[in-house]
Design a protein around this motif. Sequence first.
Motif, PDB file in Angstrom:
ATOM      1  N   PRO A 121     -51.024  58.735 -51.004  1.00 56.04           N
ATOM      2  CA  PRO A 121     -50.634  59.739 -50.016  1.00 56.04           C
ATOM      3  C   PRO A 121     -49.264  60.313 -50.350  1.00 56.04           C
ATOM      4  CG  PRO A 121     -50.234  57.548 -49.153  1.00 56.04           C
ATOM      5  CD  PRO A 121     -50.818  57.359 -50.516  1.00 56.04           C
ATOM      6  N   VAL A 122     -49.029  61.547 -49.914  1.00 57.04           N
ATOM      7  CA  VAL A 122     -47.680  62.114 -49.979  1.00 57.04           C
ATOM      8  C   VAL A 122     -46.951  61.650 -48.720  1.00 57.04           C
ATOM      9  CG1 VAL A 122     -46.296  64.220 -50.041  1.00 57.04           C
ATOM     10  CG2 VAL A 122     -48.471  64.116 -51.288  1.00 57.04           C
ATOM     11  N   LEU A 123     -46.011  60.735 -48.884  1.00 57.22           N
ATOM     12  CA  LEU A 123     -45.308  60.151 -47.748  1.00 57.22           C
ATOM     13  C   LEU A 123     -44.050  60.965 -47.461  1.00 57.22           C
ATOM     14  CD1 LEU A 123     -45.696  56.360 -48.648  1.00 57.22           C
ATOM     15  CD2 LEU A 123     -47.149  57.777 -47.187  1.00 57.22           C
ATOM     16  N   HIS A 124     -44.148  61.819 -46.444  1.00 60.04           N
ATOM     17  CA  HIS A 124     -43.039  62.709 -46.099  1.00 60.04           C
ATOM     18  C   HIS A 124     -42.417  62.262 -44.775  1.00 60.04           C
ATOM     19  CE1 HIS A 124     -40.836  66.445 -45.273  1.00 60.04           C
ATOM     20  NE2 HIS A 124     -40.960  66.696 -46.562  1.00 60.04           N
ATOM     21  N   ASP A 125     -41.124  62.464 -44.653  1.00 61.83           N
ATOM     22  CA  ASP A 125     -40.432  62.053 -43.433  1.00 61.83           C
ATOM     23  C   ASP A 125     -40.959  62.767 -42.193  1.00 61.83           C
ATOM     24  OD1 ASP A 125     -38.867  60.342 -44.900  1.00 61.83           O
ATOM     25  OD2 ASP A 125     -37.127  61.679 -44.986  1.00 61.83           O
ATOM     26  N   SER A 126     -41.547  63.952 -42.377  1.00 65.80           N
ATOM     27  CA  SER A 126     -42.026  64.727 -41.236  1.00 65.80           C
ATOM     28  C   SER A 126     -43.466  64.412 -40.847  1.00 65.80           C
ATOM     29  CB  SER A 126     -41.905  66.225 -41.535  1.00 65.80           C
ATOM     30  OG  SER A 126     -42.757  66.594 -42.610  1.00 65.80           O
ATOM     31  N   ASP A 127     -44.117  63.477 -41.515  1.00 67.78           N
ATOM     32  CA  ASP A 127     -45.496  63.125 -41.171  1.00 67.78           C
ATOM     33  C   ASP A 127     -45.569  62.676 -39.712  1.00 67.78           C
ATOM     34  OD1 ASP A 127     -46.472  63.677 -43.705  1.00 67.78           O
ATOM     35  OD2 ASP A 127     -46.212  61.612 -44.425  1.00 67.78           O
ATOM     36  N   PRO A 128     -46.593  63.118 -38.973  1.00 67.94           N
ATOM     37  CA  PRO A 128     -46.665  62.807 -37.540  1.00 67.94           C
ATOM     38  C   PRO A 128     -46.929  61.325 -37.275  1.00 67.94           C
ATOM     39  CG  PRO A 128     -48.663  63.910 -38.279  1.00 67.94           C
ATOM     40  CD  PRO A 128     -47.699  63.978 -39.419  1.00 67.94           C
ATOM     41  N   PRO A 129     -46.233  60.720 -36.308  1.00 65.84           N
ATOM     42  CA  PRO A 129     -46.434  59.306 -35.991  1.00 65.84           C
ATOM     43  C   PRO A 129     -47.644  59.099 -35.091  1.00 65.84           C
ATOM     44  CG  PRO A 129     -44.702  60.205 -34.625  1.00 65.84           C
ATOM     45  CD  PRO A 129     -45.119  61.315 -35.559  1.00 65.84           C
ATOM     46  N   TYR A 130     -48.299  57.965 -35.293  1.00 63.15           N
ATOM     47  CA  TYR A 130     -49.449  57.599 -34.456  1.00 63.15           C
ATOM     48  C   TYR A 130     -49.634  56.092 -34.535  1.00 63.15           C
ATOM     49  CZ  TYR A 130     -54.283  57.309 -32.764  1.00 63.15           C
ATOM     50  OH  TYR A 130     -55.432  56.983 -32.065  1.00 63.15           O
ATOM     51  N   ARG A 131     -49.567  55.420 -33.395  1.00 59.42           N
ATOM     52  CA  ARG A 131     -49.757  53.971 -33.318  1.00 59.42           C
ATOM     53  C   ARG A 131     -48.895  53.216 -34.330  1.00 59.42           C
ATOM     54  NH1 ARG A 131     -56.388  53.440 -32.419  1.00 59.42           N
ATOM     55  NH2 ARG A 131     -56.437  54.571 -30.420  1.00 59.42           N
ATOM     56  N   GLY A 132     -47.664  53.653 -34.479  1.00 61.41           N
ATOM     57  CA  GLY A 132     -46.724  52.948 -35.341  1.00 61.41           C
ATOM     58  C   GLY A 132     -46.828  53.281 -36.810  1.00 61.41           C
ATOM     59  N   VAL A 133     -47.656  54.262 -37.165  1.00 59.16           N
ATOM     60  CA  VAL A 133     -47.815  54.679 -38.558  1.00 59.16           C
ATOM     61  C   VAL A 133     -47.657  56.195 -38.636  1.00 59.16           C
ATOM     62  CG1 VAL A 133     -49.390  54.808 -40.532  1.00 59.16           C
ATOM     63  CG2 VAL A 133     -49.368  52.767 -39.082  1.00 59.16           C
ATOM     64  N   GLN A 134     -46.883  56.670 -39.598  1.00 60.67           N
ATOM     65  CA  GLN A 134     -46.802  58.111 -39.844  1.00 60.67           C
ATOM     66  C   GLN A 134     -48.006  58.524 -40.693  1.00 60.67           C
ATOM     67  OE1 GLN A 134     -42.356  57.890 -40.965  1.00 60.67           O
ATOM     68  NE2 GLN A 134     -42.697  60.051 -40.463  1.00 60.67           N
ATOM     69  N   VAL A 135     -48.810  59.441 -40.165  1.00 58.37           N
ATOM     70  CA  VAL A 135     -50.063  59.829 -40.821  1.00 58.37           C
ATOM     71  C   VAL A 135     -49.781  60.899 -41.875  1.00 58.37           C
ATOM     72  CG1 VAL A 135     -52.337  60.866 -40.473  1.00 58.37           C
ATOM     73  CG2 VAL A 135     -51.399  59.268 -38.768  1.00 58.37           C
ATOM     74  N   PRO A 136     -50.082  60.623 -43.149  1.00 60.64           N
ATOM     75  CA  PRO A 136     -49.814  61.612 -44.195  1.00 60.64           C
ATOM     76  C   PRO A 136     -50.745  62.815 -44.080  1.00 60.64           C
ATOM     77  CG  PRO A 136     -50.968  59.716 -45.103  1.00 60.64           C
ATOM     78  CD  PRO A 136     -50.629  59.364 -43.686  1.00 60.64           C
ATOM     79  N   LEU A 137     -50.204  63.989 -44.377  1.00 63.09           N
ATOM     80  CA  LEU A 137     -50.988  65.222 -44.306  1.00 63.09           C
ATOM     81  C   LEU A 137     -51.507  65.649 -45.675  1.00 63.09           C
ATOM     82  CD1 LEU A 137     -48.869  67.318 -41.779  1.00 63.09           C
ATOM     83  CD2 LEU A 137     -50.823  65.808 -41.330  1.00 63.09           C
TER      84      LEU A 137
END
Length: 298
Positions: A182-198
Amino acid sequence: MSPSDSSGVPEGVGAAAGASLADRTGYDERFLGAVVPLPLPVGPGIEPVVLPYTHFTVVLRPDRRLAASTACCIDGARLAEDAPERHDGWRFDPRVPREWQAGEALYKNNSLDKGHLVRRLDPVWGAHAVAVRADDDTFYYTNAAPQADVFNQGKKVWQGLENHLLEHAARFDRKLTVLTGPVLHDSDPPYRGVQVPLRFWKVAVFLQEGRLASTAYVLDQSPDLTRDAERALAGAQRGAPPPLGGFRTFQVPVSDVAELTGLDLGPLPATDLMPLTRAPETRWKRLRSYAEIVMDGP
């Protein structure tokens, strides 16, 4: 950072195999002859954990609870003819704490799919027992990332890339190294304690006329606010997973993947078969079929 011991017992099918993960040798950087190093983060303050499995390795980012990269060796001439039946027995890797991994709680009662990073059948080659073990190893949560549940042409192209590239490599030695994550970006949206990669990335490496060659791809599941506004607005509700759009698959410069991800891809940008262009409208080539892939070299 070294893997830490965990008192947790792995769950699901294959739990017995999980107890013996210490014997896994993982990705072979000399699989193609020339060295293709494991992609590692180069940014300050990032401490990944390297987790070897059968014919592949996962580079885990504990701070994101997801892989930063994976690297898999595929021997097209030795792929298992009778692949094991899919079991979907996902479980935690016992070599690292569970809180470093995104488990079932992320995917329960929502529309998110557990997307294999290393495809289930890619490392399934060699002797039967080894092939079965490789298949089972792909079902650790360390090898999963949340993906949209929609299925469209972009996703179809993405899922079949390795098969298409293996057919290309068959003209040479039928071996392929696939790096993905995944592209792990600081702006990825958080969900249940995990930032979901776009976005997700993939770099395929093989020998062409005796020399290393590579091609790179990006899968984009960003929400399309112009064509998917209703779903995007619904996804913005409190407690719902972040809105995701239909998959779009692009062929991109290998150097762009290195820049997007902050990973060291070693010699691969110099082996890219896609001619580099600075024109924004042609730098990323959207793929609607495999025939559109550029494989002719610069």
